[in-house]
Design a protein around this motif. Structure first.
Motif, PDB file in Angstrom:
ATOM      1  N   LEU A   6       0.828  -1.202   0.000  1.00  0.00           N
ATOM      2  CA  LEU A   6       0.000   0.000   0.000  1.00  0.00           C
ATOM      3  C   LEU A   6       0.866   1.257   0.000  1.00  0.00           C
ATOM      4  N   GLN A   7       1.852   1.270   0.880  1.00  0.00           N
ATOM      5  CA  GLN A   7       2.725   2.436   0.989  1.00  0.00           C
ATOM      6  C   GLN A   7       3.493   2.661  -0.312  1.00  0.00           C
ATOM      7  N   ALA A   8       4.002   1.614  -0.929  1.00  0.00           N
ATOM      8  CA  ALA A   8       4.756   1.737  -2.182  1.00  0.00           C
ATOM      9  C   ALA A   8       3.890   2.268  -3.320  1.00  0.00           C
ATOM     10  N   ASN A   9       2.570   2.070  -3.206  1.00  0.00           N
ATOM     11  CA  ASN A   9       1.654   2.518  -4.246  1.00  0.00           C
ATOM     12  C   ASN A   9       0.872   3.767  -3.834  1.00  0.00           C
ATOM     13  N   ASN A  10       1.375   4.441  -2.811  1.00  0.00           N
ATOM     14  CA  ASN A  10       0.751   5.673  -2.318  1.00  0.00           C
ATOM     15  C   ASN A  10      -0.714   5.487  -1.951  1.00  0.00           C
ATOM     16  N   THR A 160      -3.547  -5.389  -9.313  1.00  0.00           N
ATOM     17  CA  THR A 160      -3.590  -4.481 -10.463  1.00  0.00           C
ATOM     18  C   THR A 160      -4.660  -3.419 -10.272  1.00  0.00           C
ATOM     19  N   LYS A 161      -5.821  -3.809  -9.801  1.00  0.00           N
ATOM     20  CA  LYS A 161      -6.907  -2.844  -9.582  1.00  0.00           C
ATOM     21  C   LYS A 161      -6.563  -1.872  -8.454  1.00  0.00           C
ATOM     22  N   LEU A 162      -5.905  -2.350  -7.405  1.00  0.00           N
ATOM     23  CA  LEU A 162      -5.483  -1.432  -6.349  1.00  0.00           C
ATOM     24  C   LEU A 162      -4.497  -0.397  -6.914  1.00  0.00           C
ATOM     25  N   GLN A 163      -3.586  -0.835  -7.748  1.00  0.00           N
ATOM     26  CA  GLN A 163      -2.633   0.088  -8.373  1.00  0.00           C
ATOM     27  C   GLN A 163      -3.351   1.086  -9.273  1.00  0.00           C
ATOM     28  N   THR A 164      -4.387   0.631  -9.954  1.00  0.00           N
ATOM     29  CA  THR A 164      -5.183   1.526 -10.810  1.00  0.00           C
ATOM     30  C   THR A 164      -5.885   2.584  -9.966  1.00  0.00           C
ATOM     31  N   LEU A 165      -6.453   2.181  -8.835  1.00  0.00           N
ATOM     32  CA  LEU A 165      -7.087   3.134  -7.939  1.00  0.00           C
ATOM     33  C   LEU A 165      -6.084   4.170  -7.440  1.00  0.00           C
ATOM     34  N   ALA A 166      -4.876   3.700  -7.127  1.00  0.00           N
ATOM     35  CA  ALA A 166      -3.838   4.603  -6.630  1.00  0.00           C
ATOM     36  C   ALA A 166      -3.460   5.631  -7.687  1.00  0.00           C
ATOM     37  N   SER A 167      -3.352   5.202  -8.930  1.00  0.00           N
ATOM     38  CA  SER A 167      -2.957   6.134  -9.989  1.00  0.00           C
ATOM     39  C   SER A 167      -4.078   7.091 -10.351  1.00  0.00           C
ATOM     40  N   ALA A 168      -5.321   6.761  -9.990  1.00  0.00           N
ATOM     41  CA  ALA A 168      -6.463   7.636 -10.276  1.00  0.00           C
ATOM     42  C   ALA A 168      -6.527   8.805  -9.289  1.00  0.00           C
ATOM     43  N   ASN A 169      -5.827   8.692  -8.167  1.00  0.00           N
ATOM     44  CA  ASN A 169      -5.847   9.757  -7.141  1.00  0.00           C
ATOM     45  C   ASN A 169      -4.894  10.874  -7.490  1.00  0.00           C
TER      46      ASN A 169
END
Length: 169
Positions: A6-10, A160-169
């Motif tokens: 989580l931390q690595a993906n903000n 992958t979806k968690l990373q997508t959510l992170a990049s949407a922020n």
């Protein structure tokens, strides 16, 4: 290790993980109150992770779960324990020998399989799923390793979806 992911993906966990205590509780008003508690704490997304168990498809599982625009439902094929079967490194440590489970998401009862494997490799059993989960976490279970398994696409999809959510922020 999940918190490190989580931390690595903000991504930030706004509270402890809430256990709805059973799949039948994921479409009840109590789940909506859990969601509201998280919203009040500043959650932008509410992630629900649940098992497919014996439902015919992932879509049917999602329709049995509460819905809102800020709620994302992820389904572990069969049961979350398939992700444990996919983490060869942790199971190798736990079993004290090299271990690889070829098709974790095809196993019809991964909790029982893990129990049998533990007896086979360690000569004793663990009859409680929570104890086994704590043992896996204590030995370093990694969702990233499960997601890297060639036959565990639900874990890969989740990350992958968690990373997508992170990049949407």
């Amino acid at each position: 290790m999940f918190f490190e992911f989580l931390q690595a993906n903000n991504l930030e966990l706004v509270d402890e993980i809430i256990n709805a205590k059973g799949k039948d509780n994921l479409n009840r008003p109590s789940t909506e109150s859990y969601a509201q508690i998280l919203r009040n704490q500043g959650a932008e997304w509410i992630i629900i992770l649940r098992d497919q168990e014996h439902e015919p498809c992932i879509t049917s599982v999602k329709t049995q779960t509460i819905y809102a625009d800020d709620i994302k439902v992820f389904v572990a094929v069969r049961m979350l324990e398939t992700w444990f079967l996919a983490d060869s490194e942790t199971l190798s440590t736990l079993f004290r020998s090299d271990f690889f489970f070829h098709y974790p998401e095809q196993d019809l009862n991964p909790a029982e399989t893990l129990k049998s494997l533990y007896i086979q490799h360690r000569g004793r059993g663990i009859d409680d799923k929570k104890k086994f989960t704590n043992l896996m976490l204590g030995k370093g279970f990694s969702i990233e390793r499960a997601a890297a398994h060639p036959n565990c696409p639900s874990a890969h999809y989740f990350l992958t979806k968690l990373q997508t959510l992170a990049s949407a922020n």
